[in-house]
Design a protein around this motif. Sequence first.
Motif, short mmCIF file in Angstrom:
data_model
loop_
_atom_site.label_atom_id
_atom_site.label_comp_id
_atom_site.label_asym_id
_atom_site.label_seq_id
_atom_site.Cartn_x
_atom_site.Cartn_y
_atom_site.Cartn_z
N UNK A 1 -20.92 6.56 4.43
CA UNK A 1 -20.87 7.28 3.15
C UNK A 1 -19.47 7.89 2.97
N UNK A 2 -18.82 7.52 1.87
CA UNK A 2 -17.49 8.05 1.56
C UNK A 2 -17.58 9.55 1.26
N UNK A 3 -16.66 10.32 1.85
CA UNK A 3 -16.54 11.74 1.47
C UNK A 3 -15.21 11.89 0.75
N UNK A 4 -15.23 12.60 -0.37
CA UNK A 4 -14.05 12.66 -1.21
C UNK A 4 -13.40 14.04 -1.18
N UNK A 5 -12.26 14.12 -1.85
CA UNK A 5 -11.41 15.29 -1.78
C UNK A 5 -12.10 16.56 -2.28
N UNK A 6 -11.80 17.67 -1.62
CA UNK A 6 -12.39 18.96 -1.98
C UNK A 6 -12.06 19.36 -3.42
N UNK A 7 -10.88 18.98 -3.90
CA UNK A 7 -10.46 19.43 -5.23
C UNK A 7 -11.37 18.88 -6.35
N UNK A 8 -12.11 17.79 -6.05
CA UNK A 8 -13.05 17.28 -7.07
C UNK A 8 -14.11 18.33 -7.38
N UNK A 9 -14.36 19.24 -6.43
CA UNK A 9 -15.35 20.30 -6.64
C UNK A 9 -14.72 21.66 -6.90
N UNK A 10 -13.58 21.91 -6.31
CA UNK A 10 -13.01 23.26 -6.42
C UNK A 10 -12.16 23.44 -7.68
N UNK A 11 -11.84 22.30 -8.34
CA UNK A 11 -11.06 22.39 -9.58
C UNK A 11 -11.78 21.62 -10.68
N UNK B 1 -13.38 29.69 -5.07
CA UNK B 1 -12.31 30.48 -4.42
C UNK B 1 -11.31 29.58 -3.72
N UNK B 2 -10.05 29.97 -3.73
CA UNK B 2 -9.01 29.19 -3.05
C UNK B 2 -9.44 28.95 -1.61
N UNK B 3 -9.34 27.71 -1.16
CA UNK B 3 -9.66 27.39 0.23
C UNK B 3 -11.13 27.23 0.52
N UNK B 4 -12.00 27.26 -0.52
CA UNK B 4 -13.44 27.10 -0.28
C UNK B 4 -13.71 25.78 0.44
N UNK B 5 -14.56 25.83 1.46
CA UNK B 5 -14.95 24.60 2.14
C UNK B 5 -15.96 23.87 1.27
N UNK B 6 -15.94 22.53 1.29
CA UNK B 6 -16.88 21.78 0.45
C UNK B 6 -17.55 20.66 1.24
N UNK B 7 -18.68 20.21 0.70
CA UNK B 7 -19.37 19.00 1.17
C UNK B 7 -19.41 18.10 -0.05
N UNK B 8 -18.63 17.00 -0.03
CA UNK B 8 -18.49 16.18 -1.24
C UNK B 8 -18.72 14.69 -0.94
N UNK B 9 -19.97 14.35 -0.56
CA UNK B 9 -20.25 12.92 -0.33
C UNK B 9 -20.33 12.20 -1.67
N UNK B 10 -19.73 11.00 -1.76
CA UNK B 10 -19.75 10.26 -3.03
C UNK B 10 -21.07 9.52 -3.24
N UNK B 11 -21.83 9.31 -2.16
CA UNK B 11 -23.05 8.51 -2.24
C UNK B 11 -24.14 9.14 -1.38
N UNK B 12 -25.38 8.71 -1.61
CA UNK B 12 -26.46 9.06 -0.69
C UNK B 12 -27.32 7.81 -0.49
#
Length: 320
Positions: free
Chosen positions: A273-283, A291-302
Amino acid sequence: MRRTIDWADDAIVIIDQCALPAEFRTLTLRTADELIGAIRRLAVRGAPALGAAGALGVALVARAGGDVVAEAARIAAARPTAVNLSWGVERALAKLGDGADAVLMEALAVLDEDEELNRTASAHAAEVVLAACPRRPLRLLSHCNAGSLATVAWGSALGVVWHLAERELVESVLVDETRPLLQGARLTAWELERAGVPYRVQPDGAAAAAMARGMVDCVLVGADRIAANGDVANKIGTYGLAIAAAHHGVPFVVVAPSSTVDSSLASGAEIVIEERDATELTEFGGTAVAPAGAAVFNPAFDVTPAALITAVVTEHGRFG
Ligand code: MRU
């Protein structure tokens, strides 16, 4: 509409899906790096379109000369989940011994076959939907974009809508916006608008509520990789939709060309499963929404287990 991806003047030409729906424009890709960049930022996307991109990418590097096998491997690795990308690369690469022109001919054959395969798969799936859903006209639910833009032409899951709409059997389509990159709101809604099929965009989180209110006769989705046991990898959120559909007794139909089947994998647990860039969620549109530097879980698929799926349909009919 022109093909989503094509070959012209010794280069790959794609509809730039990052620009839609604001602007319809094409991009010309002349090197492996330009193609890989377009694949990674989703300017060309959707499993069958990625199969065409992989095949044409090998044609591009075969004509340029150099280490074609290494360049082909880089293209195949641009995104990991849709098996069609490496399928397309391997199909074109198999002709390398016959020369660059033979590679290009094979890649163009992949493109020519794509529309026909998707038309056939979606025609079979339309019959499955009609048999599973008694209400007429139908109220359908779509996730991500499995339309013409996700293929060379026509589409898989959205292809079912085109077949049913031709027969005036579609009341409307609920379009999941498909966070975080909005393939539903930007691309599926754009295709439905152009086709004149009634639709409403909804937040992904509204899908279960729509089913609870009895607003959905059938869920239609595409696939990025189908394991031998019928488990399906597709856009993130598909698994949750399938759980909600099963809970509410709503048929859940997956449509894909057989190039999306990976029979080397016993089950969906083996799918990368591809995991994509944090900025897709944080911006959002360049503005910070976390918040700046927020950790994310951004899987592109399930992965949706086969047990939750009413039918997986390819050009050969029901799979499994
Ligand atoms: O990240 P994307 O936009 O490439 O994801 C696409 C999907 O998940 C589609 O549903 C899938 O590729 C099937 S397209 C016919």
